[in-house]
Write a protein that holds these residues in place. Structure first.
Motif, PDB file in Angstrom:
ATOM      1  N   ILE B 104     -17.495 -50.645  -0.156  1.00  0.00           N
ATOM      2  CA  ILE B 104     -17.639 -51.821   0.731  1.00  0.00           C
ATOM      3  C   ILE B 104     -17.001 -51.528   2.092  1.00  0.00           C
ATOM      4  O   ILE B 104     -17.586 -51.777   3.142  1.00  0.00           O
ATOM      5  N   ASP B 105     -15.804 -50.954   2.031  1.00  0.00           N
ATOM      6  CA  ASP B 105     -15.096 -50.575   3.251  1.00  0.00           C
ATOM      7  C   ASP B 105     -15.877 -49.486   3.991  1.00  0.00           C
ATOM      8  O   ASP B 105     -16.108 -49.577   5.200  1.00  0.00           O
ATOM      9  N   GLN B 106     -16.319 -48.500   3.231  1.00  0.00           N
ATOM     10  CA  GLN B 106     -16.925 -47.321   3.868  1.00  0.00           C
ATOM     11  C   GLN B 106     -18.293 -47.599   4.497  1.00  0.00           C
ATOM     12  O   GLN B 106     -18.693 -46.917   5.428  1.00  0.00           O
ATOM     13  N   ILE B 107     -19.011 -48.579   3.995  1.00  0.00           N
ATOM     14  CA  ILE B 107     -20.306 -48.864   4.618  1.00  0.00           C
ATOM     15  C   ILE B 107     -20.169 -49.901   5.739  1.00  0.00           C
ATOM     16  O   ILE B 107     -21.153 -50.369   6.301  1.00  0.00           O
ATOM     17  N   GLY B 108     -18.924 -50.245   6.025  1.00  0.00           N
ATOM     18  CA  GLY B 108     -18.686 -51.107   7.176  1.00  0.00           C
ATOM     19  C   GLY B 108     -18.842 -52.591   6.886  1.00  0.00           C
ATOM     20  O   GLY B 108     -19.121 -53.389   7.774  1.00  0.00           O
ATOM     21  N   LEU B 109     -18.650 -52.965   5.633  1.00  0.00           N
ATOM     22  CA  LEU B 109     -18.751 -54.394   5.295  1.00  0.00           C
ATOM     23  C   LEU B 109     -17.390 -54.978   4.937  1.00  0.00           C
ATOM     24  O   LEU B 109     -17.303 -56.043   4.350  1.00  0.00           O
ATOM     25  N   LYS B 110     -16.334 -54.260   5.318  1.00  0.00           N
ATOM     26  CA  LYS B 110     -14.990 -54.710   4.940  1.00  0.00           C
ATOM     27  C   LYS B 110     -14.710 -56.116   5.465  1.00  0.00           C
ATOM     28  O   LYS B 110     -14.075 -56.919   4.803  1.00  0.00           O
ATOM     29  N   GLU B 111     -15.216 -56.369   6.664  1.00  0.00           N
ATOM     30  CA  GLU B 111     -14.996 -57.692   7.274  1.00  0.00           C
ATOM     31  C   GLU B 111     -15.487 -58.807   6.354  1.00  0.00           C
ATOM     32  O   GLU B 111     -14.985 -59.918   6.378  1.00  0.00           O
ATOM     33  N   HIS B 112     -16.484 -58.473   5.524  1.00  0.00           N
ATOM     34  CA  HIS B 112     -17.031 -59.482   4.626  1.00  0.00           C
ATOM     35  C   HIS B 112     -16.153 -59.730   3.414  1.00  0.00           C
ATOM     36  O   HIS B 112     -16.423 -60.601   2.607  1.00  0.00           O
ATOM     37  N   LEU B 113     -15.102 -58.905   3.252  1.00  0.00           N
ATOM     38  CA  LEU B 113     -14.264 -59.020   2.054  1.00  0.00           C
ATOM     39  C   LEU B 113     -13.105 -59.988   2.239  1.00  0.00           C
ATOM     40  O   LEU B 113     -12.448 -60.344   1.292  1.00  0.00           O
ATOM     41  N   SER B 114     -12.870 -60.409   3.488  1.00  0.00           N
ATOM     42  CA  SER B 114     -11.741 -61.305   3.703  1.00  0.00           C
ATOM     43  C   SER B 114     -11.988 -62.630   2.989  1.00  0.00           C
ATOM     44  O   SER B 114     -13.119 -63.115   2.944  1.00  0.00           O
ATOM     45  N   PRO B 115     -10.929 -63.203   2.410  1.00  0.00           N
ATOM     46  CA  PRO B 115     -11.103 -64.435   1.627  1.00  0.00           C
ATOM     47  C   PRO B 115     -11.625 -65.596   2.462  1.00  0.00           C
ATOM     48  O   PRO B 115     -12.133 -66.566   1.915  1.00  0.00           O
ATOM     49  N   THR B 116     -11.508 -65.504   3.786  1.00  0.00           N
ATOM     50  CA  THR B 116     -11.940 -66.631   4.597  1.00  0.00           C
ATOM     51  C   THR B 116     -13.396 -66.511   5.032  1.00  0.00           C
ATOM     52  O   THR B 116     -13.929 -67.409   5.660  1.00  0.00           O
ATOM     53  N   ARG B 117     -14.038 -65.391   4.721  1.00  0.00           N
ATOM     54  CA  ARG B 117     -15.444 -65.274   5.091  1.00  0.00           C
ATOM     55  C   ARG B 117     -16.270 -66.210   4.222  1.00  0.00           C
ATOM     56  O   ARG B 117     -16.020 -66.362   3.031  1.00  0.00           O
ATOM     57  N   ALA B 118     -17.283 -66.775   4.840  1.00  0.00           N
ATOM     58  CA  ALA B 118     -18.049 -67.800   4.139  1.00  0.00           C
ATOM     59  C   ALA B 118     -19.099 -67.214   3.194  1.00  0.00           C
ATOM     60  O   ALA B 118     -19.745 -67.937   2.464  1.00  0.00           O
ATOM     61  N   ASN B 119     -19.279 -65.896   3.203  1.00  0.00           N
ATOM     62  CA  ASN B 119     -20.372 -65.346   2.383  1.00  0.00           C
ATOM     63  C   ASN B 119     -19.982 -65.120   0.930  1.00  0.00           C
ATOM     64  O   ASN B 119     -20.835 -64.946   0.072  1.00  0.00           O
ATOM     65  N   GLY B 120     -18.669 -65.080   0.675  1.00  0.00           N
ATOM     66  CA  GLY B 120     -18.226 -65.017  -0.704  1.00  0.00           C
ATOM     67  C   GLY B 120     -18.380 -63.670  -1.377  1.00  0.00           C
ATOM     68  O   GLY B 120     -18.441 -63.603  -2.598  1.00  0.00           O
ATOM     69  N   LEU B 121     -18.428 -62.562  -0.610  1.00  0.00           N
ATOM     70  CA  LEU B 121     -18.503 -61.243  -1.236  1.00  0.00           C
ATOM     71  C   LEU B 121     -17.308 -61.039  -2.164  1.00  0.00           C
ATOM     72  O   LEU B 121     -17.443 -60.530  -3.270  1.00  0.00           O
ATOM     73  N   LEU B 122     -16.149 -61.488  -1.689  1.00  0.00           N
ATOM     74  CA  LEU B 122     -14.940 -61.366  -2.501  1.00  0.00           C
ATOM     75  C   LEU B 122     -15.082 -62.169  -3.799  1.00  0.00           C
ATOM     76  O   LEU B 122     -14.710 -61.698  -4.874  1.00  0.00           O
ATOM     77  N   SER B 123     -15.639 -63.369  -3.684  1.00  0.00           N
ATOM     78  CA  SER B 123     -15.828 -64.197  -4.890  1.00  0.00           C
ATOM     79  C   SER B 123     -16.810 -63.532  -5.850  1.00  0.00           C
ATOM     80  O   SER B 123     -16.652 -63.627  -7.066  1.00  0.00           O
ATOM     81  N   MET B 124     -17.822 -62.870  -5.294  1.00  0.00           N
ATOM     82  CA  MET B 124     -18.798 -62.176  -6.154  1.00  0.00           C
ATOM     83  C   MET B 124     -18.094 -61.099  -6.969  1.00  0.00           C
ATOM     84  O   MET B 124     -18.260 -61.012  -8.185  1.00  0.00           O
ATOM     85  N   VAL B 125     -17.290 -60.260  -6.267  1.00  0.00           N
ATOM     86  CA  VAL B 125     -16.587 -59.167  -6.937  1.00  0.00           C
ATOM     87  C   VAL B 125     -15.674 -59.733  -8.024  1.00  0.00           C
ATOM     88  O   VAL B 125     -15.674 -59.269  -9.159  1.00  0.00           O
ATOM     89  N   LYS B 126     -14.917 -60.763  -7.656  1.00  0.00           N
ATOM     90  CA  LYS B 126     -13.993 -61.382  -8.609  1.00  0.00           C
ATOM     91  C   LYS B 126     -14.736 -61.875  -9.840  1.00  0.00           C
ATOM     92  O   LYS B 126     -14.327 -61.664 -10.973  1.00  0.00           O
ATOM     93  N   GLN B 127     -15.859 -62.575  -9.594  1.00  0.00           N
ATOM     94  CA  GLN B 127     -16.608 -63.173 -10.695  1.00  0.00           C
ATOM     95  C   GLN B 127     -17.187 -62.091 -11.605  1.00  0.00           C
ATOM     96  O   GLN B 127     -17.167 -62.220 -12.828  1.00  0.00           O
ATOM     97  N   MET B 128     -17.678 -61.015 -11.023  1.00  0.00           N
ATOM     98  CA  MET B 128     -18.258 -59.943 -11.838  1.00  0.00           C
ATOM     99  C   MET B 128     -17.187 -59.299 -12.707  1.00  0.00           C
ATOM    100  O   MET B 128     -17.408 -58.973 -13.861  1.00  0.00           O
ATOM    101  N   LYS B 129     -16.008 -59.145 -12.133  1.00  0.00           N
ATOM    102  CA  LYS B 129     -14.904 -58.561 -12.919  1.00  0.00           C
ATOM    103  C   LYS B 129     -14.430 -59.519 -14.007  1.00  0.00           C
ATOM    104  O   LYS B 129     -14.076 -59.093 -15.110  1.00  0.00           O
TER     105      LYS B 129
END
Lengths: 413, 139
Positions: B104-129
């Motif tokens: 995620i970091d290496q393809i340049g989407l790290k900004e999307h991982l912050s908990p305050t981003r509205a897209n929920g990439l972090l929530s997706m990862v959490k939920q899958m785990k």
């Protein structure tokens, strides 16, 4: 001056030069800031005043005999008088300085509610309120067993005044609605609505958070009972706002919070409260924001709200016309009377998708429900893309947005 | 393929795209390839909270491996969830639970991982785990 002369006289490049942030780039592109409904940018006069306050004045207000406390107190009270003049309040002590619109509404819901609203009583709110003017009243209803009555709106996003009239009963204790809708841009016919409420001896709280930066507001001409707004949406600092209330009502209400500044005398047997406005200003306020809000008012006054309105109306009409040329754009909120806000959806895309791509192009818009979920539900959509204008925006920026939107749609559809 | 092999492959794919626009076009394309969740599972139970748009994610355990299906009402978000499905679907619960998602970091989407981003990439990862941990206990 007529509108044409005003538009000729207004110097947008000079205004833009006063706002340092407008010179920066975002994602390698010149910033195009169209999220003014969320918060406006600040002119350097306000920014400099914040630094000046801390460098030369910092001291607590309303308590010290020493020099710094006196000059900061004086400056804080100067803002109160500027606010009084800005909204044409009869008395300066009718202007309570708060944290912002949300706190101001909560103060009225709590203090007026505590004293005047009981079980089975009714509160009229409009269907286009944002959450800050819904939830405090719902909390009151949970506590007191009172009921919310909602003024519906039509497909254009205009309130239904016939239904509004029919909502009043002997149990109605307050009516509250927004002057300008943050999600739709509708300007409500508030004078007429206030008069209707007064025919039923019902006081009105008017949310002017999206109005005071766009048009002149006169609380005495409106005869409104409570008026609330925020500093940060009118080019001032965050963390400061206003509750205007008619003297008699404010005097009849109990205080909001207990603490310093709001008392006259305290003993363990009995505490007497301070007079207005201090009765409602417990604790140390956001002093620098209070003082520097005065600078924002000066800035607005210097340009003149009549000029600002004429310019923004012209820009709104231009942006509406340009966006309507983009295939698939559907406006949400097409009221006859609108101010500064264009909300839209494009079928087949989610507002979020458009927002992400516009951001990559350096264009700031808001996407989502704009803290007005009932409004989105009314129109059966998850949210909108909202561009909200300010006096420093230009037609060239509108063009950039329209080009960006076309580019986004090419990618998404 | 192992999780890290897939990640490395994606990093290579993304390296091919120079500007953000191409990158997003690729993400949008990936969204179209996501194994779609069956309509019956597009319910409150399978919604991932924390996204401005709606994201549904459904896990299924087959022969000791978890297979994800998903959907979103936003096109870019659908691409993001598709990326995650690509990396984690068909893996064992153990591997998913302990996966280090460095791509995620290496393809340049790290900004999307912050908990305050509205897209929920972090929530997706959490939920899958979380699904992986739950299904690990069940299997």
């Amino acid at each position: 001056m007529n509108t044409k002369e005003i538009l000729k006289a207004i110097n947008i490049e000079k205004i833009r030069a006063d706002f340092p942030i407008l010179q920066r780039e975002v994602n390698g592109k010149p910033l195009v800031y169209f999220d003014n409904g969320a918060t406006t940018q600040k002119p350097k006069q306000v920014i400099d005043a914040v630094a000046h306050y801390y460098e030369q004045m910092n001291s607590n207000v309303h308590r010290g005999v020493h020099y710094l406390s006196q000059i900061s107190t004086d400056a804080f009270e100067v803002t109160r008088r500027k606010l009084q003049a800005f909204i044409h309040a009869e008395h300066e002590h009718e202007v309570i300085i708060t944290k912002g619109t949300t706190e101001s509404i909560n103060m009225v819901a709590t203090c007026y509610g505590r004293k005047f609203i009981g079980e089975g009583d009714e509160i009229i709110v409009s269907a286009m309120e944002h959450h800050s003017n819904i939830v405090p009243w719902q909390m009151l209803c949970d506590e007191k067993g009172c009921v919310l009555k909602v003024i519906p709106m039509n497909d254009r996003g205009e309130l239904d005044l016939d239904v509004y009239k029919s909502l009043f009963s002997s149990k109605t204790k307050i009516a509250t609605f927004t002057y300008v809708s943050n999600a739709l841009g509708t300007i409500n016919p508030v004078k007429e609505m206030i008069d209707i409420a007064h025919e039923h001896q019902v006081p009105v709280l008017l949310d002017a958070a999206q109005a005071v930066q766009h048009m002149a507001v006169d609380v005495q001409a409106l005869d409104v009972d409570f008026l609330v707004f925020s500093g940060h949406k009118m080019y001032g600092p965050t963390g400061v706002g206003v509750l205007y209330g008619k003297e008699a009502l404010l005097n009849a209400m109990p205080p909001y919070q207990g603490g310093g500044d709001m008392i006259k005398e305290v003993s363990f047997e009995k505490t007497t409260y301070n007079e207005l406005p201090f009765k409602f200003e417990a604790g140390t306020p956001n002093i620098e924001a209070g003082i520097c809000l005065g600078e924002a008012i000066d800035y607005l006054n210097e340009l003149g709200l009549e000029q600002i309105k004429a310019y923004e109306d012209e820009l709104l009409a231009y942006a509406t016309a340009e966006l309507s040329q983009v295939e698939g754009v559907r406006f949400i909120g097409t009221a006859a009377q609108k101010s500064s806000v264009i909300s839209f959806v494009v079928d087949g895309t989610h507002p979020y998708d458009i927002g992400v791509i516009l951001d990559k192009l350096g264009i700031a818009v808001r996407t989502g429900h704009h803290c007005a979920q009932p409004v989105m539900e009314r129109f059966g959509i998850p949210g909108t893309v909202r561009m909200s204008l300010a006096m420093y925006n230009t037609k060239a920026e509108v063009d950039t947005l329209v080009e960006g939107l076309k580019r986004a749609l090419k990618m998404l559809l | 393929m192992q999780i890290n092999e897939i990640q490395d492959e994606l990093i290579e794919d993304f390296a091919f795209y120079q500007d953000w626009m191409e990158k997003y076009e690729y993400i949008i394309q990936l969204g179209k390839e996501v194994p779609l969740i069956e309509e019956q599972y597009k319910t409150e139970e399978y919604i991932i909270k924390g996204c401005q748009s709606k994201v549904w994610l459904f896990p299924e355990l087959k022969d000791g491996k978890i297979y994800f299906t998903a959907d979103s009402d936003a096109i870019i978000t659908k691409g993001l969830v598709s990326l995650m499905v690509k990396v984690l679907s068909g893996q064992t619960p153990q591997d998913i639970a302990k996966a280090d998602l460095y791509f995620i970091d290496q393809i340049g989407l790290k900004e999307h991982l912050s908990p305050t981003r509205a897209n929920g990439l972090l929530s997706m990862v959490k939920q899958m785990k979380l699904y992986a941990i739950a299904l690990q206990a069940a299997s």
